[in-house]
Design an enzyme around this catalytic site. Structure first.
Site, mmCIF file in Angstrom:
data_model
loop_
_atom_site.group_PDB
_atom_site.id
_atom_site.type_symbol
_atom_site.label_atom_id
_atom_site.label_comp_id
_atom_site.label_asym_id
_atom_site.label_seq_id
_atom_site.Cartn_x
_atom_site.Cartn_y
_atom_site.Cartn_z
ATOM 1 N N LYS A 222 -1.093 -6.886 -9.295
ATOM 2 C CA LYS A 222 -2.045 -7.076 -8.176
ATOM 3 C C LYS A 222 -1.631 -6.051 -7.109
ATOM 4 O O LYS A 222 -0.796 -6.326 -6.263
ATOM 5 C CB LYS A 222 -1.930 -8.507 -7.641
ATOM 6 C CG LYS A 222 -3.175 -9.073 -6.961
ATOM 7 C CD LYS A 222 -3.699 -8.255 -5.810
ATOM 8 C CE LYS A 222 -2.918 -8.376 -4.537
ATOM 9 N NZ LYS A 222 -3.323 -7.368 -3.518
ATOM 10 N N CYS B 198 9.535 1.762 3.516
ATOM 11 C CA CYS B 198 10.489 0.690 3.811
ATOM 12 C C CYS B 198 11.897 1.234 3.917
ATOM 13 O O CYS B 198 12.789 0.553 4.384
ATOM 14 C CB CYS B 198 10.423 -0.384 2.746
ATOM 15 S SG CYS B 198 11.026 0.206 1.179
ATOM 16 N N GLU C 113 9.417 -4.502 12.949
ATOM 17 C CA GLU C 113 9.112 -3.290 12.189
ATOM 18 C C GLU C 113 7.813 -2.682 12.724
ATOM 19 O O GLU C 113 6.810 -3.376 12.832
ATOM 20 C CB GLU C 113 8.937 -3.678 10.708
ATOM 21 C CG GLU C 113 8.600 -2.513 9.809
ATOM 22 C CD GLU C 113 8.377 -2.948 8.352
ATOM 23 O OE1 GLU C 113 7.711 -3.972 8.117
ATOM 24 O OE2 GLU C 113 8.869 -2.241 7.459
ATOM 25 N N PHE D 154 0.817 -1.223 0.000
ATOM 26 C CA PHE D 154 0.000 0.000 0.000
ATOM 27 C C PHE D 154 0.846 1.266 0.000
ATOM 28 O O PHE D 154 0.388 2.330 -0.391
ATOM 29 C CB PHE D 154 -0.944 0.013 1.222
ATOM 30 C CG PHE D 154 -0.272 0.464 2.495
ATOM 31 C CD1 PHE D 154 -0.142 1.830 2.776
ATOM 32 C CD2 PHE D 154 0.253 -0.445 3.401
ATOM 33 C CE1 PHE D 154 0.498 2.251 3.940
ATOM 34 C CE2 PHE D 154 0.888 -0.027 4.557
ATOM 35 C CZ PHE D 154 1.018 1.323 4.828
ATOM 36 N N GLU E 100 -4.956 -3.704 -1.985
ATOM 37 C CA GLU E 100 -6.396 -3.437 -2.004
ATOM 38 C C GLU E 100 -6.746 -2.199 -1.172
ATOM 39 O O GLU E 100 -7.885 -1.745 -1.175
ATOM 40 C CB GLU E 100 -7.178 -4.670 -1.539
ATOM 41 C CG GLU E 100 -6.938 -5.108 -0.098
ATOM 42 C CD GLU E 100 -5.680 -5.979 0.094
ATOM 43 O OE1 GLU E 100 -4.666 -5.734 -0.580
ATOM 44 O OE2 GLU E 100 -5.710 -6.876 0.958
HETATM 45 P P1 NAD Z 1 1.509 -6.576 3.031
HETATM 46 O O1 NAD Z 1 2.542 -7.629 3.119
HETATM 47 O O2 NAD Z 1 0.383 -6.581 3.996
HETATM 48 O O3 NAD Z 1 0.819 -6.585 1.579
HETATM 49 C C1 NAD Z 1 1.595 -6.639 0.389
HETATM 50 C C2 NAD Z 1 0.791 -7.326 -0.691
HETATM 51 O O4 NAD Z 1 0.509 -8.672 -0.282
HETATM 52 C C3 NAD Z 1 -0.552 -6.670 -0.973
HETATM 53 O O5 NAD Z 1 -0.781 -6.661 -2.357
HETATM 54 C C4 NAD Z 1 -1.548 -7.580 -0.257
HETATM 55 O O6 NAD Z 1 -2.811 -7.610 -0.877
HETATM 56 C C5 NAD Z 1 -0.894 -8.928 -0.329
HETATM 57 N N1 NAD Z 1 -1.243 -9.785 0.812
HETATM 58 C C6 NAD Z 1 -1.706 -9.380 2.016
HETATM 59 N N2 NAD Z 1 -1.894 -10.442 2.821
HETATM 60 C C7 NAD Z 1 -1.525 -11.542 2.121
HETATM 61 C C8 NAD Z 1 -1.467 -12.938 2.427
HETATM 62 N N3 NAD Z 1 -1.808 -13.410 3.622
HETATM 63 N N4 NAD Z 1 -1.031 -13.775 1.469
HETATM 64 C C9 NAD Z 1 -0.645 -13.311 0.267
HETATM 65 N N5 NAD Z 1 -0.678 -11.989 -0.066
HETATM 66 C C10 NAD Z 1 -1.111 -11.115 0.845
HETATM 67 O O7 NAD Z 1 2.298 -5.172 3.082
HETATM 68 P P2 NAD Z 1 1.695 -3.714 3.184
HETATM 69 O O8 NAD Z 1 1.156 -3.493 4.549
HETATM 70 O O9 NAD Z 1 0.825 -3.420 2.011
HETATM 71 O O10 NAD Z 1 3.027 -2.850 2.985
HETATM 72 C C11 NAD Z 1 3.900 -2.529 4.028
HETATM 73 C C12 NAD Z 1 5.046 -3.509 4.106
HETATM 74 O O11 NAD Z 1 5.757 -3.526 2.872
HETATM 75 C C13 NAD Z 1 6.081 -3.115 5.149
HETATM 76 O O12 NAD Z 1 6.531 -4.268 5.795
HETATM 77 C C14 NAD Z 1 7.191 -2.487 4.330
HETATM 78 O O13 NAD Z 1 8.463 -2.512 4.935
HETATM 79 C C15 NAD Z 1 7.151 -3.341 3.120
HETATM 80 N N6 NAD Z 1 7.773 -2.675 1.982
HETATM 81 C C16 NAD Z 1 8.975 -3.163 1.569
HETATM 82 C C17 NAD Z 1 9.614 -2.547 0.504
HETATM 83 C C18 NAD Z 1 10.929 -3.071 0.010
HETATM 84 O O14 NAD Z 1 11.287 -2.763 -1.100
HETATM 85 N N7 NAD Z 1 11.656 -3.867 0.783
HETATM 86 C C19 NAD Z 1 9.027 -1.441 -0.133
HETATM 87 C C20 NAD Z 1 7.797 -0.993 0.337
HETATM 88 C C21 NAD Z 1 7.175 -1.623 1.393
#
Ligand code: NAD
Length: 498
Positions: free
Chosen positions: A173, A281, A383, A149, A176
């Site tokens: 994808k 991140c 985190e 997100f 959401e």
């Molecule tokens: P998230 O892991 O909750 O969601 C990421 C994606 O995974 C979304 O598209 C979501 O719909 C999907 N998803 C959610 N639950 C799932 C499940 N149980 N099984 C499979 N897919 C699922 O992450 P977020 O809250 O959207 O984003 C924040 C996180 O992303 C933080 O941990 C941040 O550090 C990380 N992030 C990392 C980077 C990087 O490059 N290392 C960059 C940006 C964000």
């Protein structure tokens, strides 16, 4: 209520799963739209459209593909203001920060405009008698990206910009939580001249992710999100024969040596820890001053700086940061602050009670500062992803170097110093993927490459730059012989170069 549909084969695809996710306006706390969550059949429809489109797209010469990217860049610049407004209204980050989100993605599109040059293969003339060898990079076919997100424009563009420029078709994808801008990006790609089906957007949750990870026609998956899910995506995708890169969470440290310019450090830390409400991140949520005097002075200055911070709605141009993305996320951050207090850290500034007048239902949380945080604390190891800065004091360079090096995450790290030799040694020895020297958020430029180490990334290829091109292509090597004269004898041993 506005419904946000999928985007498949150049047009909106109305989902039939009957499942929806709420899309909030974090400023007001109200639901502003609902997003359709895909069924397996909808994911399959997108993949079939992508597979059909990919054949012609791969056969399109690279210069023409690059022209689509040039035009896409122009269209994004044309629509920058409206895209930033939509992004802010769903994410909560301030408009200037949303423009930065779009701009950093656009820089990867600029990189992708150079794809004809970058894709050139290798050639060896005369590798043997009458033998030439050449290699080429070919697209994989249908590839997918699953994005978080917190950067709804930048991260999709990191992925599809490179993937499409090299000749793949793409299934995006997005999160959401803020799905509108990703759909707009796909619409703009069509307007820029990408054929229908080359970029498709499927909304969804775990179910859509699983359908992507197991679909036989999808060759590669790029994921960015939290670490546990990144690990799951990596394991499931690779078990299904796919190439996977899965970027995870982070806990980036800022090391402050005694000779650092503290005026600059305070400004840098404030922006890097609290900008975008800490939902980056590459944020800097941990500061490590070396020596008691450095720590004491830094703390005093940070407290004064935090008092000047303004938290406001995302359209408030005076606000330094806006609300966090959801009420659940705000509650999670507040819980972590309480855990920090309970485990014995000193809460110097407490942002939990902050309320914005007139927006009491918005997902706002003020800045917090902890001192006396130690290695064994849960709030240090995990985190938080919110506007919380933790001070972990170190007595020596070696102790400071060990903290990020031994942490489970290894995304980014920064060192602040005037000593070039110390900075150089730190950069060489620290066990982290991206290092800033007097740069608080060292996100590499688009033609370099982005990726962390340890639990911040699974898989071995980074995002964008030449690494991104490698991820989205496979190498074919051709050995060609044009014999002259008499027929040569059969060779029953493995051919070698004499
Ligand atoms: P998230 O892991 O909750 O969601 C990421 C994606 O995974 C979304 O598209 C979501 O719909 C999907 N998803 C959610 N639950 C799932 C499940 N149980 N099984 C499979 N897919 C699922 O992450 P977020 O809250 O959207 O984003 C924040 C996180 O992303 C933080 O941990 C941040 O550090 C990380 N992030 C990392 C980077 C990087 O490059 N290392 C960059 C940006 C964000």
């Amino acid at each position: 209520m506005r419904d946000i549909a999928h985007f498949v084969n150049g047009q909106a695809l109305i989902g039939a799963s009957g499942r929806y996710g709420d899309v909030f306006n974090p400023n007001t706390g109200e639901v502003q739209a609902r997003v359709q969550l895909a069924s397996d059949a909808e994911v399959d429809a997108a993949v079939q459209a992508a597979a059909k489109a990919q054949i012609g797209w791969a056969a399109t010469n690279p210069q023409r593909r690059a022209r689509v990217m040039f035009e896409f860049k122009r269209l994004i610049e044309r629509d920058m203001n409206s895209l930033a407004e939509i992004l802010s209204s769903e994410h909560g980050k301030v408009i200037a920060d949303s423009k930065g989100d779009i701009q950093r993605g656009l820089e990867v599109i600029e990189f992708a405009c150079g794809i004809p040059h970058i894709l050139k293969g290798e050639y060896t003339e005369g590798a043997g008698p009458g033998i030439d060898v050449y290699s080429m990079r070919q697209p994989l076919g249908v590839v997918a990206g699953i994005t978080p997100f917190n950067f709804p424009a930048m991260i999709p563009m990191w992925m599809f910009g490179v993937a499409i420029a090299v000749g793949n078709s793409f299934i995006l994808k997005p999160s959401e939580k803020d799905p509108t801008v990703p759909v707009k990006l796909a619409e703009l790609m069509m307007e820029a001249g990408a054929p229908e089906g080359v970029l498709n957007v499927i909304h969804g949750d775990k179910s859509a992710v699983d359908a992507i990870l197991t679909h036989p026609l999808i060759r590669a998956v790029s994921f960015v999100g939290s670490s546990d899910i990144a690990h799951y995506v990596y394991q499931t995708g690779t078990a299904h024969g796919k190439r996977v890169q899965a970027m995870g969470g982070a806990k980036n440290h800022g090391i402050v040596l005694p000779d650092a310019d503290l005026d600059q450090v305070v400004k840098d830390l404030s922006g890097a820890a609290f900008g975008s409400a800490g939902e980056r991140c590459m944020a800097l949520p941990v500061v490590v001053p070396v020596g008691k005097a450095t720590g004491d002075e830094l703390r005093e200055r940070l407290v004064a700086e935090i008092e000047t911070l303004q938290v406001g709605i995302s359209t408030d141009t005076a606000a330094h940061y806006g609300p966090v993305v959801s009420s659940q996320h705000r509650a999670k951050i507040a819980d972590y602050i309480q855990i920090g207090v309970d485990e014995g850290a000193e809460l110097v500034v407490d942002g939990r009670d902050f309320q914005l007048q007139g927006f009491e239902k918005g997902f706002f949380i003020g800045p917090s500062l902890f001192d006396g945080v130690t290695k064994g604390m849960k709030t240090y190891q995990e985190e938080i992803f919110g506007p919380v800065l933790q001070m972990v004091r170190a007595e020596s360079f070696e102790e400071a170097l060990a903290l990020p090096s031994e942490h489970q995450y290894g995304n980014g790290v920064a060192i602040f110093t005037r000593n070039g030799r110390a900075a150089r040694e730190f950069a060489a020895r620290v066990n982290v993927g991206m290092v800033g020297i007097n740069v608080p958020i060292p996100v590499p430029v688009a033609y370099h490459t982005f990726g962390g180490w340890k639990r911040s990334a699974f898989g071995d290829t980074n995002q964008h730059g030449v690494e991104g091109v490698k991820f989205y292509t496979k190498v074919k090597t051709v050995t060609a012989r044009w014999p002259e004269g008499d027929v040569e004898d059969s060779a029953f041993v493995i051919p070698t170069m004499k």
